[in-house]
Design an enzyme around this catalytic site. Structure first.
Site: not given
Length: 357
Positions: A40, A164
């Site tokens: 990130r 998910y």
């Protein structure tokens, strides 16, 4: 393998990045300094990122080559990291094949029609390069700009994508996922196998476009026991790693809370095993075994402390990594959004200086 050796039948090793510190560490070769990059690193902690993303939804920004290129390059320019990570999201290949989902601010990926039955599997068609043409275009632009700095390709692992899809969004306990995994093991196996096909295809596109290495993120797999991982997840992760093996690029595997799974994650086919901050690297190498490089593992929260404290904790990581065959310095998870970018810049310089040969 020389700079001109083939990756395999599908492509050629990237000569420009072959002798970089990052690539040498992945191959467990001597390095001029310990290479550094951050998960990130391209994103929310950078003011220039927030400025360029203003008014653009997350998924749209992942599909615009100009934005992807700029965002991926920002931390390389600012922090002087040893590798870039392709700016994307793990659900991009799912969106590309027509799954009805969106990334909701403050929530994460939300799936309109969760997969709960065999009929729902029909949503998961094959992914083709044309589905993600913007990825090919962006990586072409990036490699032209990056030169000798390697670009790491990016994908979510089958278990995390499945969680998910089955939950319909982020989940703390993975109730629906585990209910399906235990209650209909054949449907579960078929779901993960389909996701392995899609993920393998997505990584192939990135490698063929010029990515020098790939990382498979299994963000939620730490929710499983080693026995469940080995029998119900590892075959799909192995299928992904096997799909890109002929290219000869380093394959990195990372998960959160995976201290008990480190050996199995290496066994799945990774060349480099990412370690979160919960397990010291000298213990991690014992769990993973020989023949693998390690990546990690400073606690991202440490960066909120004083520069002296950051240096002291960094020294602990480097001391635990002493004697490893290959070490890539990283955080034990992604950069937190409110991290001071200057702390990251200082950390890169500190690691480079401390480890310079």
């Amino acid at each position: 393998m020389s700079a001109n050796d083939s990756r395999g039948p599908e492509g050629r090793q990237n000569a420009a990045t072959y002798d970089s510190a990052f690539m040498k560490a992945c191959r467990r070769e001597p390095v001029p300094h310990t290479p550094v990059w951050f998960m990130r690193q391209a994103g929310r902690s950078l003011p220039e990122y927030r400025k360029v993303r203003e008014g653009t939804a997350m998924l749209e920004s992942c599909m615009r080559p100009d934005l992807v290129t700029e965002i991926t390059l920002q931390p390389v320019r600012r922090h002087k990291v040893d590798a870039a990570i392709y700016f994307s999201d793990i659900v991009v290949p799912l969106k590309a094949i027509g799954i009805d989902l969106d990334i909701k601010p403050g929530v994460g990926p939300v799936v309109e029609n969760p997969i709960r039955s065999r009929a729902d599997l029909a949503q998961l068609r094959d992914l083709t390069p044309d589905d993600v043409h913007y990825v090919t275009e962006a990586i072409g632009m990036l490699t032209a700009e990056l030169g000798s700095t390697p670009l790491i390709g990016f994908a979510g692992a089958p278990f995390t994508l499945a969680s998910y899809l089955v939950e319909g969004g982020p989940s703390r306990n993975h109730e629906h996922t585990k209910a399906l995994m235990y209650g209909d093991p054949q449907l579960w196996a078929d779901l993960l196998d389909r996701l392995a096909e899609i993920t393998g295809a997505f990584l192939k596109v990135q490698i063929e476009a010029g990515a020098s290495a790939v990382q498979l993120f299994d963000s939620w797999v730490g929710a499983l026991s080693p026995a469940d991982y080995r029998s119900r997840v590892m075959p799909a992760s192995t299928k992904v790693f096997d799909a890109v093996a002929p290219y000869g690029v380093p394959r990195i595997h990372f998960g959160v809370g995976t201290g008990e799974l480190l050996g199995l994650m290496g066994e799945a086919g990774a060349d480099v095993v990412g370690v979160d901050w919960r397990v010291p690297l000298d213990e991690a190498v014992r769990r993973v075994g020989p023949g693998k490089a390690l990546q990690g593992n400073l606690d991202p929260a440490v960066l909120f402390s004083t520069p002296e404290a950051v240096e002291a904790k960094t020294d602990e990581v480097l001391a635990a990594a002493k004697g490893l065959e290959g070490h890539i310095f990283n955080l034990g998870h992604g950069v937190l959004p409110s991290t001071d970018p200057e702390a990251l810049t200082r950390l890169v310089e500190y690691v480079h200086t401390r480890t310079a040969v």
